[in-house]
Design a protein around this motif. Structure first.
Motif, PDB file in Angstrom:
ATOM      1  N   MET A  41       0.833  -1.216   0.000  1.00 39.68           N
ATOM      2  CA  MET A  41       0.000   0.000   0.000  1.00 39.68           C
ATOM      3  C   MET A  41       0.865   1.263   0.000  1.00 39.68           C
ATOM      4  N   GLU A  42       1.833   1.250   0.904  1.00 37.91           N
ATOM      5  CA  GLU A  42       2.745   2.392   0.981  1.00 37.91           C
ATOM      6  C   GLU A  42       3.408   2.633  -0.375  1.00 37.91           C
ATOM      7  N   ASN A  43       3.771   1.546  -1.020  1.00 37.38           N
ATOM      8  CA  ASN A  43       4.387   1.659  -2.341  1.00 37.38           C
ATOM      9  C   ASN A  43       3.423   2.182  -3.395  1.00 37.38           C
ATOM     10  N   LYS A  44       2.186   1.692  -3.321  1.00 36.41           N
ATOM     11  CA  LYS A  44       1.184   2.169  -4.270  1.00 36.41           C
ATOM     12  C   LYS A  44       1.046   3.678  -4.187  1.00 36.41           C
ATOM     13  N   ILE A  45       1.023   4.154  -2.936  1.00 42.66           N
ATOM     14  CA  ILE A  45       0.891   5.596  -2.732  1.00 42.66           C
ATOM     15  C   ILE A  45       2.094   6.347  -3.301  1.00 42.66           C
ATOM     16  N   ARG A  57      -8.432  11.051   1.363  1.00 42.75           N
ATOM     17  CA  ARG A  57      -7.382  11.867   1.989  1.00 42.75           C
ATOM     18  C   ARG A  57      -6.912  11.357   3.354  1.00 42.75           C
ATOM     19  N   PRO A  58      -7.798  11.188   4.294  1.00 42.36           N
ATOM     20  CA  PRO A  58      -7.324  10.792   5.620  1.00 42.36           C
ATOM     21  C   PRO A  58      -6.444   9.553   5.601  1.00 42.36           C
ATOM     22  N   ALA A  59      -6.763   8.616   4.712  1.00 39.07           N
ATOM     23  CA  ALA A  59      -5.942   7.414   4.625  1.00 39.07           C
ATOM     24  C   ALA A  59      -4.513   7.771   4.218  1.00 39.07           C
ATOM     25  N   LEU A  60      -4.391   8.734   3.328  1.00 35.06           N
ATOM     26  CA  LEU A  60      -3.057   9.186   2.931  1.00 35.06           C
ATOM     27  C   LEU A  60      -2.282   9.661   4.143  1.00 35.06           C
ATOM     28  N   HIS A  61      -2.947  10.513   4.941  1.00 33.15           N
ATOM     29  CA  HIS A  61      -2.268  11.107   6.088  1.00 33.15           C
ATOM     30  C   HIS A  61      -1.889  10.056   7.130  1.00 33.15           C
ATOM     31  N   SER A 101      -5.906  15.288  -2.389  1.00 32.53           N
ATOM     32  CA  SER A 101      -7.118  14.618  -2.881  1.00 32.53           C
ATOM     33  C   SER A 101      -6.837  13.923  -4.212  1.00 32.53           C
ATOM     34  N   GLU A 102      -6.087  14.618  -5.049  1.00 29.69           N
ATOM     35  CA  GLU A 102      -5.757  14.075  -6.366  1.00 29.69           C
ATOM     36  C   GLU A 102      -4.995  12.758  -6.215  1.00 29.69           C
ATOM     37  N   ILE A 103      -4.019  12.786  -5.340  1.00 30.11           N
ATOM     38  CA  ILE A 103      -3.235  11.565  -5.113  1.00 30.11           C
ATOM     39  C   ILE A 103      -4.132  10.456  -4.562  1.00 30.11           C
ATOM     40  N   ALA A 104      -4.995  10.831  -3.609  1.00 34.31           N
ATOM     41  CA  ALA A 104      -5.881   9.845  -2.981  1.00 34.31           C
ATOM     42  C   ALA A 104      -6.775   9.168  -4.011  1.00 34.31           C
ATOM     43  N   THR A 105      -7.434   9.976  -4.841  1.00 37.53           N
ATOM     44  CA  THR A 105      -8.338   9.369  -5.826  1.00 37.53           C
ATOM     45  C   THR A 105      -7.569   8.506  -6.818  1.00 37.53           C
ATOM     46  N   ARG A 106      -6.357   8.932  -7.172  1.00 35.37           N
ATOM     47  CA  ARG A 106      -5.540   8.132  -8.080  1.00 35.37           C
ATOM     48  C   ARG A 106      -5.236   6.761  -7.475  1.00 35.37           C
ATOM     49  N   VAL A 107      -4.981   6.757  -6.153  1.00 35.04           N
ATOM     50  CA  VAL A 107      -4.674   5.495  -5.479  1.00 35.04           C
ATOM     51  C   VAL A 107      -5.946   4.680  -5.256  1.00 35.04           C
ATOM     52  N   GLY A 108      -7.059   5.388  -5.068  1.00 29.22           N
ATOM     53  CA  GLY A 108      -8.319   4.700  -4.834  1.00 29.22           C
ATOM     54  C   GLY A 108      -8.732   4.718  -3.374  1.00 29.22           C
TER      55      GLY A 108
END
Lengths: 198, 198
Positions: free
Chosen positions: A1-5, A34-38, A24-31
Motif C-alpha cells: 500500500m505504501e508503495n502504491k501511494i 485523503r485521511p488514509a493518505l495522512h 485529494s488528487e493523489i488519494a483518488t488516483r490510489v483509490g
DNA sequence: GTCTATAACCTGATAGAC
DNA sequence: GTCTATCAGGTTATAGAC
C-alpha cells in the motif's frame, strides 16, 4: 500500500509539481481518500520528501562511472552517459522539468537530499577525473562549471521544451525519438569541440 | 493605477509563477485590497494574460534583426543577439524559468499570445534567413530546430539554474556577471562549430 | 473607484468510530 | 488500517455601502 501511494504520488508530482498537486488528487488516483493518505505520510511535505529521495537516488548514476574510463575517447564516454540519461528521461519525460521547477521552488530540499545520498560526492569525483586529464594536457582546459553547463543544458533542453515542440514543431512521439537520436550526435560534437585538444 | 497593478503582478508572477502567486499578495504589494484588484481585472486569469502579453512583446526582439545582417560573420551576429538577451535577462533573471514553467503549465496560453503578437512570424523570418545561407553553402546545413535548440539551451541554462549555482558553486552576483561574460564566448564558439563551414 | 462583508470553494490536517 | 465527519485556514470572486 505504501508503495502504491509513493508510485502514484511520484507520477503526479513529476507531472505537475509540488504546488499544483493536491492530496485529494493523489488519494483518488490510489483509490482511497485523503485521511488514509495522512495515515501513511503524516503531511504532504513528508510524502514529497519520500518521493524526492527515490527520484534523486535513481539519478545517482552508474552514469558517472563512464566518465572515469580514461582509456576511452571523449566521444565514447559522452555517448554512454547520454544513453543512460536518455533511458531515464524516456521513461520520465517530465523529470528534467520537475527537477528544475523544484530546484527553483526549494533548492535546499533537493540539494540536501542529494547530499544525503552522496550524489555531490560522486559527481565531484567524476568532475575531478576530468580535471586530471586537463592537467595532463589530454583535454582542453575549461572550467568544470562550463563542462557541466554545456552538457546538461544540451541534454535537458529537448525534454524541457517537450510541450512546446509538440505544438510548434508538430513533433509526435515517433518523430521525437528520431530527433533525440540525432541530437545525441550533436551533443557529442559540441562536447568534443569543447574538450578535445586540436 | 492599472499600470501599478500590472507591474506588481508581473514581478510576482515572474518570481513565483502563476500557481504560487495569490491575489492577496499582489494586492498588498500594490497597497490596496483584493476586491479592488478584481475591479480592474475581473479574474486572476485575465490579469495573468495581460501580464503575459507585456512579457512576450518585450521579447519580440530587434534581436532577430541581427540575424538578418548577412554581411556580418556568424560570431558577430550571435554576439549581438546574446547581448540583447543578456540585457533582458539581467533585469529579469527569473524570466527564462518563468517562461519554461508556464510553457509546461499551459503551453497554449503562451503560444497564442506569441501568435497574436507575430512573434512566431518574426522568428520564422529570421530562421528562414539562416536557411537561405545554408542553401547558398555559406553555412553548414543543420536543421533549424537544432539551431534553435543549441542556441536557446546554452543561452538560458545559467539563468535556469541560478538558484543552484548560488548554493553549489557559491556564486555571488559579481561572480555570476563575470561568468556570463565568459559564457557568451562559449556560446559563440559552439554556434560557430555548429554553423561555420570548415 | 475603493472599501467592508460575505459567499462558495478547496486545501491540508486531525479526531474518533468501525 | 480505513472510513466519516469536521476543523481551521486560505483561495478566488461578488454584492453592496460609501
Amino acid at each position: 500500500m505504501e508503495n502504491k501511494i509513493i508510485n502514484a504520488a511520484r507520477a503526479l508530482f513529476i507531472e505537475k509539481g509540488y504546488a499544483e498537486t493536491s492530496m485529494s488528487e493523489i488519494a483518488t488516483r490510489v483509490g482511497i481518500n485523503r485521511p488514509a493518505l495522512h495515515y501513511y505520510f503524516r503531511t504532504k511535505d513528508k510524502m514529497f520528501q519520500a518521493v524526492i529521495g527515490g527520484i534523486v537516488s535513481s539519478i545517482i548514476p552508474k552514469v558517472f562511472d563512464a566518465l572515469m574510463h580514461k582509456e576511452k575517447s571523449v566521444a565514447e564516454r559522452i555517448g554512454v552517459v547520454i544513453d543512460a540519461y536518455y533511458e531515464l528521461f524516456w521513461e520520465n519525460p517530465h523529470l528534467p522539468m520537475f527537477l528544475l521547477r523544484e530546484l527553483n521552488r526549494d533548492a535546499d530540499l533537493l540539494i540536501n537530499s542529494a547530499k544525503e545520498l552522496n550524489v555531490l560526492e560522486t559527481m565531484g569525483k567524476a568532475l575531478a577525473s576530468v580535471q586530471e586529464e586537463m592537467d595532463e594536457g589530454k583535454l582542453n582546459k575549461v572550467s568544470l562549471q562550463f563542462v557541466f553547463y554545456n552538457f546538461y543544458s544540451l541534454l535537458s533542453f529537448p525534454f524541457l521544451t517537450l510541450n512546446m515542440a509538440q505544438k510548434v514543431f508538430m513533433n509526435d512521439q515517433e518523430h521525437f525519438r528520431e530527433m533525440l537520436s540525432d541530437w545525441k550526435q550533436n551533443i557529442i560534437a559540441q562536447m568534443r569541440n569543447l574538450l578535445e585538444v586540436k
